[in-house]
Design an enzyme around this catalytic site. Structure first.
Site, short mmCIF file in Angstrom:
data_model
loop_
_atom_site.label_atom_id
_atom_site.label_comp_id
_atom_site.label_asym_id
_atom_site.label_seq_id
_atom_site.Cartn_x
_atom_site.Cartn_y
_atom_site.Cartn_z
N HIS A 118 -41.79 45.99 -82.11
CA HIS A 118 -41.32 45.67 -80.76
C HIS A 118 -39.84 46.03 -80.75
O HIS A 118 -39.09 45.56 -81.62
CB HIS A 118 -41.52 44.19 -80.44
CG HIS A 118 -42.92 43.73 -80.65
ND1 HIS A 118 -43.93 43.96 -79.73
CD2 HIS A 118 -43.50 43.09 -81.68
CE1 HIS A 118 -45.05 43.45 -80.20
NE2 HIS A 118 -44.82 42.93 -81.39
N CYS A 153 -54.84 42.11 -95.19
CA CYS A 153 -55.76 41.23 -95.91
C CYS A 153 -56.23 41.91 -97.19
O CYS A 153 -56.37 43.13 -97.24
CB CYS A 153 -56.97 40.94 -95.03
SG CYS A 153 -56.56 40.17 -93.47
N SER A 186 -55.92 44.54 -91.04
CA SER A 186 -55.20 43.65 -90.13
C SER A 186 -54.35 44.44 -89.15
O SER A 186 -54.90 45.10 -88.29
CB SER A 186 -54.37 42.58 -90.85
OG SER A 186 -54.06 41.55 -89.92
#
Length: 123
Positions: free
Chosen positions: A70, A85, A65
């Site tokens: 940020h 996952c 995944s």
């Protein structure tokens, strides 16, 4: 081959992180890739973006995944997201490593289990 939809998703807000760490794209890229490796994930690609005048986004695309950050250096803030996952990768290892490098004054974390029907908050 049949794949499970089960996944672990950890979202983290970090406050009080040093400005210079949050504004250094190469530093963050290096440490996110290392964090992914430590967790047992397989890195497929890395995408980075520096913002003007400050801030960075690093997205590590994983076979399992993704891992992303940020940053808002002017607010000493970073938002981290790690979703994996299956059961072969442990995203908490990646998160723990990143937190140990960034050394925030304050941290808020949510852990979710996904892909089993209703999204389950594990906190």
């Amino acid at each position: 081959m049949e794949y499970s939809t089960f996944g672990k998703h950890i979202i983290v807000d970090l406050w009080g992180v040093d400005f210079s760490l949050l504004d250094d794209m190469y530093f963050l890229e290096h440490h996110l890739v290392h964090a992914a490796d430590l967790s047992g994930a397989h890195v497929l690609n890395v995408s980075t973006k520096e913002f003007d005048p400050h801030g960075v986004t690093v997205l590590v695309l994983l076979s399992e995944s993704h891992l992303s950050i940020h940053t808002y250096p002017e607010k000493n803030f970073a938002a981290i997201d790690c979703y994996t996952c299956g059961t072969t990768v442990e995203p908490q290892i990646a998160i723990d490593y990143i937190v140990s490098i960034l050394k925030p004054n304050e941290m808020h974390i949510k852990k979710l289990i996904r892909g089993i029907g209703e999204i389950v908050n594990t906190d």
